[in-house]
Design an enzyme around this catalytic site. Structure first.
Site: not given
Ligand code: RB5
Length: 154
Positions: A8-9, A65-67, A69-70, A98-99, A133, A136
């Site tokens: 993002d910005h 993005c900033g974090t 997260v979003g 693992h993921n 893994h 799961r």
């Protein structure tokens, strides 16, 4: 390897630095992010990269993005996406081992450029460890598709 990158910005400069870093190493980079610094909606770019990854248009994705997260929450709404937000190198390695994360996400307001480069290196050079893994991850996809409900199983 073809890598889809979205942002993002808040992360235009970080995206440019990371893209150039990857291209110098011989990766093909597809830009799904914004190149403008005007405020914009990160779900658009999370979804774009998520769909590019699950369709096979790119081999994996990087979202910023900033974090982190979003944009990763948005990407994770696309079935088959496993986007992992990281802010350290060890986690960036483990989310592949693992993921089998198919998208690495991070925050341009959280990590500096050098940490971001090191995380990208750790993520791209790590190898999924399969075995327990894989089982799961299969469970996660059963939950996602509604095929199974582990919450009812005690
Ligand atoms: C944009 O201000 C910011 O909310 C976004 O970049 C991200 O951090 C959201 O999770």
């Amino acid at each position: 390897m073809k890598i889809g990158i979205g942002n993002d910005h808040t992360a235009v400069e970080m995206k440019q630095v990371i893209s150039e870093y990857l291209i110098k190493q011989g990766y093909e980079v597809v830009n799904f992010g914004t190149d403008a610094t005007d405020s914009c909606d990160y779900p658009i770019y999370g979804e774009r990269v998520g769909r590019a990854v699950t369709s096979g248009e790119v081999d994996c994705g990087i979202l910023i993005c900033g974090t982190g997260v979003g944009i990763s929450i948005a990407a994770n709404k696309v079935q088959g996406v496993r986007a992992a937000v990281c802010s350290d190198v060890t986690t960036a390695r483990l989310v592949k081992e693992h993921n089998n994360a198919n998208i690495l996400a991070f925050g341009a307001r959280i990590v500096g450029v050098e940490t971001a480069k090191d995380m990208v290196d750790a993520y791209l050079s790590a190898v999924f460890q399969e075995g327990r893994h894989a089982q799961r991850i299969a469970m996660i996809h059963e939950i996602e598709s509604g095929m199974n409900c582990y919450a009812k199983k005690g």
